[in-house]
Design a protein around this motif. Structure first.
Motif, short mmCIF file in Angstrom:
data_model
loop_
_atom_site.label_atom_id
_atom_site.label_comp_id
_atom_site.label_asym_id
_atom_site.label_seq_id
_atom_site.Cartn_x
_atom_site.Cartn_y
_atom_site.Cartn_z
N ALA A 1 -16.17 -22.57 3.04
CA ALA A 1 -17.21 -21.82 2.33
C ALA A 1 -16.67 -20.44 1.92
O ALA A 1 -15.79 -19.88 2.59
CB ALA A 1 -18.44 -21.66 3.20
N GLN A 2 -17.19 -19.93 0.83
CA GLN A 2 -16.82 -18.57 0.41
C GLN A 2 -17.48 -17.57 1.35
O GLN A 2 -18.65 -17.71 1.70
CB GLN A 2 -17.25 -18.32 -1.03
CG GLN A 2 -16.48 -19.14 -2.04
CD GLN A 2 -16.90 -18.83 -3.47
OE1 GLN A 2 -18.08 -18.83 -3.78
NE2 GLN A 2 -15.94 -18.54 -4.31
N ILE A 3 -16.72 -16.57 1.74
CA ILE A 3 -17.20 -15.61 2.73
C ILE A 3 -17.02 -14.19 2.22
O ILE A 3 -15.94 -13.81 1.75
CB ILE A 3 -16.43 -15.78 4.06
CG1 ILE A 3 -16.71 -17.16 4.65
CG2 ILE A 3 -16.82 -14.69 5.05
CD1 ILE A 3 -15.85 -17.49 5.85
N ILE A 4 -18.09 -13.42 2.30
CA ILE A 4 -18.02 -11.98 2.07
C ILE A 4 -18.10 -11.32 3.44
O ILE A 4 -19.08 -11.49 4.16
CB ILE A 4 -19.17 -11.48 1.17
CG1 ILE A 4 -19.12 -12.18 -0.19
CG2 ILE A 4 -19.09 -9.97 1.00
CD1 ILE A 4 -20.30 -11.84 -1.09
N CYS A 5 -17.07 -10.59 3.80
CA CYS A 5 -16.98 -9.99 5.12
C CYS A 5 -17.06 -8.47 5.01
O CYS A 5 -16.14 -7.83 4.47
CB CYS A 5 -15.67 -10.41 5.80
SG CYS A 5 -15.48 -9.72 7.45
N GLY A 6 -18.15 -7.90 5.48
CA GLY A 6 -18.30 -6.45 5.44
C GLY A 6 -17.51 -5.79 6.55
O GLY A 6 -17.58 -6.21 7.72
N VAL A 7 -16.74 -4.78 6.21
CA VAL A 7 -15.95 -4.04 7.20
C VAL A 7 -16.17 -2.54 7.02
O VAL A 7 -16.53 -2.08 5.93
CB VAL A 7 -14.44 -4.38 7.09
CG1 VAL A 7 -14.17 -5.80 7.55
CG2 VAL A 7 -13.92 -4.16 5.67
N ARG A 8 -15.92 -1.80 8.09
CA ARG A 8 -16.21 -0.37 8.09
C ARG A 8 -15.26 0.33 9.05
O ARG A 8 -14.80 -0.27 10.03
CB ARG A 8 -17.66 -0.15 8.52
CG ARG A 8 -18.10 1.28 8.62
CD ARG A 8 -19.53 1.37 9.15
NE ARG A 8 -19.96 2.75 9.33
CZ ARG A 8 -21.11 3.11 9.88
NH1 ARG A 8 -21.95 2.18 10.30
NH2 ARG A 8 -21.43 4.38 10.01
N ASP A 9 -14.98 1.58 8.78
CA ASP A 9 -14.18 2.40 9.68
C ASP A 9 -14.76 2.26 11.09
O ASP A 9 -15.93 2.58 11.33
CB ASP A 9 -14.25 3.87 9.23
CG ASP A 9 -13.31 4.78 10.02
OD1 ASP A 9 -13.13 4.55 11.23
OD2 ASP A 9 -12.78 5.73 9.43
N PRO A 10 -13.98 1.75 12.07
CA PRO A 10 -14.53 1.49 13.40
C PRO A 10 -15.01 2.74 14.12
O PRO A 10 -15.88 2.65 15.00
CB PRO A 10 -13.38 0.82 14.14
CG PRO A 10 -12.15 1.24 13.42
CD PRO A 10 -12.56 1.36 11.98
N ILE A 11 -14.48 3.90 13.77
CA ILE A 11 -14.98 5.14 14.39
C ILE A 11 -16.41 5.40 13.91
O ILE A 11 -17.26 5.84 14.68
CB ILE A 11 -14.06 6.32 14.05
CG1 ILE A 11 -12.61 6.01 14.46
CG2 ILE A 11 -14.54 7.59 14.75
CD1 ILE A 11 -12.43 5.64 15.92
N GLY A 12 -16.67 5.07 12.65
CA GLY A 12 -18.04 5.17 12.13
C GLY A 12 -18.96 4.15 12.79
O GLY A 12 -20.14 4.43 13.02
N ILE A 13 -18.42 2.97 13.07
CA ILE A 13 -19.22 1.95 13.77
C ILE A 13 -19.64 2.45 15.15
O ILE A 13 -20.80 2.33 15.55
CB ILE A 13 -18.43 0.63 13.90
CG1 ILE A 13 -18.21 0.00 12.53
CG2 ILE A 13 -19.16 -0.34 14.83
CD1 ILE A 13 -17.34 -1.25 12.56
#
Length: 330
Positions: A50-62
């Motif tokens: 399946a097509q996947i959109i994976c959201g990622v973010r600066d882990p320090i911000g997380i």
């Protein structure tokens, strides 16, 4: 269509199966936590290609978000309905941020609901993953990004007339946990002292909520015309609005009450922004605990190995993660 997810793996699978076999032609499955019984079976039953959109973010911000917010707000212990005699400062108290004096690091929670990318990669064709940096969907970028994704993944692009919805900040203070609440405005309550008895049948209902598609009329700009309207709406039935506008004294009293209430919301939101944990505070925690920093470095390197191999531009754009990797805790 995007659906909320039941907290049982089998029920979740059945819900998605039902929707995917209905007449809904655009459907997304959200995966954002692992701590659900038999969830490995659920993942194995999904289409690995399946097509996947994976959201990622600066882990320090997380971590800033995870550690810095008052998650007791989720319990929502307050009345959902109120009238013109109600002291709205009780709602303001709920919205007030309580800054933590001690940070508790819960690795089990982080591994089950935050840093889950590396675990999930084993279940899917990694060539089908499109990484989306969260900076791409902040309010000023969101409409353009969703338009691009719609064309890339063949779902209906957002309509230009709905552009205002993309200005909403989902985590603006704590209003996402307060709303919706409903004011039942009644003339008999004007200038009266506290009267907890609400009369819904003989009152005009005005719902304070986040802006969304709604058949009712949003009158917030009749009450306070500023950028608060990007994040808050006041919904009222058309016929009730006509009743209000035909009674100037009543309408002015309702507007004055709501204006003062909204003004206090705006004020506490600004105060909260100043009090909320910042990325530099997360780095300061790591600076004072090198063993903790080393443990998180191992987590981050494992979590973002595939991302770094395929989208180093995203990794390199994370300002605070780069400072963390370089032992720059300033």
């Amino acid at each position: 269509m995007f659906s909320t997810s039941p907290n049982d793996a089998k029920e979740r699978y059945c819900t998605h199966y039902m929707y995917l076999n209905s007449n809904i032609d655009q459907y997304a499955i959200n995966i954002s936590e692992l701590n659900i019984p038999n969830f490995d079976k659920f993942l194995n039953l999904l289409d690995p290609n399946a097509q996947i959109i994976c959201g990622v973010r600066d882990p320090i911000g997380i971590l800033k978000h995870n550690w810095g917010r008052d998650w007791t707000k989720v319990s929502r212990n307050y009345p959902r309905d109120f009238n013109l005699t109600y002291d709205y400062r009780n709602y303001i108290e709920f919205l007030t941020h309580n800054k933590k004096t001690e940070i508790k690091v819960d690795f089990e929670e982080l591994n089950n609901g935050v840093f889950i990318l590396n675990f999930l990669l084993r279940y899917f064709n990694q060539d089908k993953i499109y990484y989306l940096d969260m900076n791409s969907i902040i309010p000023e970028n969101a409409f353009k990004t969703l338009d691009f994704l719609a064309r890339k993944f063949s779902f209906t692009p957002p309509h230009i007339e709905k552009q205002s919805f993309f200005k909403i900040q989902e985590f603006k203070g704590y209003i996402r946990y307060l709303f919706p609440i409903t004011l039942y405005a009644n003339k008999k309550d004007i200038n009266n002292r506290l009267n907890p008895e609400i009369d819904p049948l003989n009152s005009i209902a005005i719902t304070l909520d986040r802006p969304r598609q709604n058949e009712q009329i949003n009158i917030i700009k009749l009450v306070i015309d500023d950028d608060l309207s990007n994040d808050i709406a006041l919904y009222i039935q058309k016929e009730d609005l006509e009743k209000l506008t035909n009674d100037t004294q009543f309408f002015n009293a309702v507007k004055e009450y709501l204006h003062d209430f909204l003004f206090e919301i705006k004020k506490i939101d600004k105060q909260n922004e100043l009090m909320m944990m910042k990325e530099k505070e997360v780095l300061s925690i790591f600076a004072s605990d090198k063993a903790l920093a080393s443990k998180f470095l191992n987590i981050f390197q494992k979590e973002y190995q595939h991302l770094e191999q395929n989208r180093p531009d995203i990794i390199n754009s994370w300002k605070y993660y780069q400072k963390f990797k370089n032992n720059d805790f300033t």
